[in-house]
Every structure is written in C-alpha cells, then in structure tokens.
Design a protein around this motif. Structure first.
Motif, PDB file in Angstrom:
ATOM      1  N   GLU A   7      54.135  38.596  22.405  1.00  0.00           N
ATOM      2  CA  GLU A   7      52.863  38.006  23.378  1.00  0.00           C
ATOM      3  C   GLU A   7      52.964  36.958  23.632  1.00  0.00           C
ATOM      4  OE1 GLU A   7      51.788  40.314  25.932  1.00  0.00           O
ATOM      5  OE2 GLU A   7      50.415  38.366  25.988  1.00  0.00           O
ATOM      6  N   SER A   9      51.662  35.571  27.583  1.00  0.00           N
ATOM      7  CA  SER A   9      52.293  35.453  28.716  1.00  0.00           C
ATOM      8  C   SER A   9      51.249  34.746  29.031  1.00  0.00           C
ATOM      9  CB  SER A   9      51.745  37.353  29.314  1.00  0.00           C
ATOM     10  OG  SER A   9      50.645  37.269  28.743  1.00  0.00           O
ATOM     11  N   THR A  79      57.360  39.542  26.010  1.00  0.00           N
ATOM     12  CA  THR A  79      56.636  40.182  27.179  1.00  0.00           C
ATOM     13  C   THR A  79      57.631  39.400  28.020  1.00  0.00           C
ATOM     14  OG1 THR A  79      54.249  40.185  26.674  1.00  0.00           O
ATOM     15  CG2 THR A  79      54.661  39.932  28.543  1.00  0.00           C
ATOM     16  N   HIS A 111      53.894  43.292  30.632  1.00  0.00           N
ATOM     17  CA  HIS A 111      52.709  42.759  29.982  1.00  0.00           C
ATOM     18  C   HIS A 111      51.430  43.940  30.067  1.00  0.00           C
ATOM     19  CE1 HIS A 111      49.291  40.921  28.134  1.00  0.00           C
ATOM     20  NE2 HIS A 111      48.149  40.834  29.835  1.00  0.00           N
ATOM     21  N   ASP A 300      44.965  41.197  25.033  1.00  0.00           N
ATOM     22  CA  ASP A 300      46.721  40.724  24.668  1.00  0.00           C
ATOM     23  C   ASP A 300      46.468  40.700  23.703  1.00  0.00           C
ATOM     24  OD1 ASP A 300      46.795  40.622  27.315  1.00  0.00           O
ATOM     25  OD2 ASP A 300      47.116  38.102  27.962  1.00  0.00           O
TER      26      ASP A 300
END
Ligand code: KG4
Ligand code: ZN
Length: 335
Positions: A7, A9, A79, A111, A300
């Motif tokens: 991840e 993003s 993502t 996401h 996240d």
C-alpha cells in the motif's frame, strides 16, 4: 497460499503477507505523519519520495518476519488507485516489477475495496450482502454490497470527506495533524452542550452527505471564541458529535431503505471511538449487526491490500505486464 500486499496510495507505506490458513502472518507499516505534519497536510512529492525510500526495506522486513522465500509467495498485490498519482506509481511500479521478477501473478487493488474488505480479517467476519459506510480522508460513501466487486453507490459526500473535515477543523483549531485522532482526544475534555453544530443534509431525503459547512461553522465558532484550551476542547466535541450523528442518521436511513441487516464501517474515520460507540448502540437496538476492522486496520495498511489481493486472486483477476495507476477510480466500476 500467501499473498504479499503493498500500500502506497497516500502517506503510509504498508506491506503485509496474508496466508489463507493463518491470516496475516507478517506486516510492517511506516507512517509519514512526522514528515508532513510541519505542513499541516500531505505534500504529494515528499510522499512519493519517502515511499521510494521505505518500500524495499519494508518488503524485506515482512519476508523475514514470515520466514518466506520468493517461491513461497503466490502473488503480489498492490494498490493501483485511487490516491496520489506519484505515490501510487511507486507501489504499482515496484509491485508489478517484483511479481515479474518472481514470476508470480500481479493483482491491482482498489484502495477502497481494501478498506471495505478489511473487517473480514477479524474473527467475526461480515458475510455478503451488507451495507458499507466507507469513511476516510478522501472518501465518505455508502454502498450496497452484494458480493466481491458488486458495489452500488447509494450516497456520498458532495464536498469534503469526513476525514478531510476532521483534518481541516483540527488545523483551524491548531491542535495537530492528522486531525481525526487529535479532535477525538481534545473532545474528551469538551463540555457537552457548550456548542451545538448543525447536522448537515439530514433533513433532506436521500443518502448524500456534506461536511464542508461544518468546517466553516467551526471556523466562525473559533473566531468568536476566546481561543482558550477549554474552548478548543468544547468545539472539538461539538464538531465530532455533529459528524458522528450525521453519519449514524444516514446509515440508519440506508439500512431501512435497503432492508440489509449488516453494516460494515471502514476507512480511517472508522477508528473513531465515538462513531463506533454510536453505531454499535444504534444497530444493536434495532437488531442489526455492525462490523469494523481492528483500529490498526482502519487507517491505511498493507494487510487490507494483501487480503483484497487474496480475494481477487481467487476470482482470477490477474494483471497484464503493462501497469497503470489511477488517481481517480470509482469503486462502482469494479467487477
Ligand atoms: O483511510 P485513511 O488512513 O486514508 C485515506 O484513505 O484517506 O484515512 C485517513 C483519515 C484522516 O483524515 C484522519 O484524520 C482520519 O482518517 N482518522 C480519524 C481517526 N483516525 C484517523 N478520524 C476520526 N477519528 C479518528 N480516530
Ligand atoms: Zn485509505
């Protein structure tokens, strides 16, 4: 089966490995909060550069934690959007290249689907169909969820996302970044009833929301106040109560409208204690079930991407060699 999830993003570099028998077996998270706090918000270019610095060491760390070799990993999930385009490109380029180098399938993850599926990492998992309230820094949306990739948008914020309103109001109050946790903490010392903020759009039919007016209301209240810590706490409390009430009213309306009995709440703002208490109380009283991720999986993280990757792997959603990142990507466009 083991899926590596990546991840990148926004302002968290998250990496994790999901094992279909053991669940999340390794995870590492690096938050850039300190880097951006000086600016009171995320600086996209700094975010991209920091992801570049951290991603490889974090992947090495989770592989070590899991005592895994590349051949033990069945696929690499990353993502691919929505989010900051530069930040996304770091994770997408790295993830796709790693899958190529390891000769494994690659999985491009949305996401918000990661957030939406995160409660399934808990022992008490929601089953499809359910209603989903996704509340993060970039999105505030209500979906009717029939199954994996079957997301019907029922309502959303017409302006600021709930998390964004928390962040902007905290900035006005000068109590720190990110705003959600800061406001919650200050609100604990607030005097109930000292200020009452409006509940936007609740008197209008439908499931859309709006939070930018609350931020303006906060700005005016702050200007008229004495600037003391007690006043800041009172404003934080009134603001938080207004956001929580508004979200709860819209969820109740959506549950009644759809006839669904299960509610999933996910995204950074779902870590909010007051919101969880309010929704748990209201759903219990009406015989609905409510599901959240554990607090560390609300904001996240790599675990939710690894898990979404596992679900997408099972559905056979593999990526070609060419890669792509999307800054904007409606969840309802997934299949
Ligand atoms: O899901 P997330 O980590 O990133 C996005 O996808 O946007 O959400 C971050 C947002 C921030 O706006 C942050 O202020 C908010 O979630 N947040 C909270 C809390 N923890 C994080 N908002 C309210 N209460 C919290 N405890
Ligand atoms: Zn998020």
């Amino acid at each position: 089966m083991k899926i590596l999830g990546i991840e990148t993003s926004c302002d968290e570099t998250g990496v994790a490995i999901f094992d279909d028998k053991a669940g999340i077996i390794a995870q590492a998270l690096y938050s850039q909060i300190e880097l951006h706090s000086e600016y009171g918000g995320v600086v996209p270019e700094l975010a991209s550069r920091d992801h570049i610095r951290k991603l490889l060491p974090l992947v090495q760390e989770v592989m070590k934690q899991a005592l895994a070799k590349p051949e033990d990993i069945d696929a690499v999930a990353y993502t691919a959007g929505p989010g900051l385009i530069g930040a996304l490109l770091v994770g997408v380029g790295f993830g796709r290249a790693l899958a190529y180098g390891w000769n494994k399938p690659a999985l491009a993850i949305h996401h918000m689907e990661g957030h939406l599926l995160a409660p399934m990492l808990e022992t008490d998992k929601p089953e499809f169909p359910f209603l989903a309230l996704l509340v993060s820094g970039g999105h505030t949306q209500i979906y009717q969820v029939a199954g994996l990739g079957q997301y019907e948008l029922l309502g959303e914020s017409l302006d600021d996302a709930a998390g964004e309103a928390f962040d902007k109001t905290a900035k006005l109050l000068e109590i720190g970044y990110p705003g959600g946790p800061a406001i919650s903490e200050w609100a604990l010392k607030g005097t109930p009833g000292k200020y009452v903020f409006p509940r936007p759009m609740v008197n209008r039919p439908g499931l859309d929301l709006s939070f930018s007016g609350l931020k303006t209301f906060a700005a005016n209240t702050i200007r008229a106040g004495d600037g003391s810590d007690q006043t800041k706490a009172d404003i934080a409390l009134a603001f938080e109560q207004a956001v929580v009430d508004t979200l709860a009213i819209k969820c109740k309306r959506a549950l009644e409208q759809t006839g669904l009995k299960r509610l999933v709440v996910a995204g950074g703002v779902s870590a909010n204690r007051r919101l969880r208490e309010k929704l748990s109380e209201e759903t219990k009283a009406r015989g609905y079930q409510v599901y959240y991720p554990r607090p560390e999986f609300c904001t996240d993280n790599g675990a939710m991407i690894a898990y979404a990757g596992y679900r997408r792997f099972q559905a056979g959603c593999f990526e070609p060699l060419a890669f792509n990142a999307k800054a904007r990507w409606p969840l309802a466009n997934l299949s």
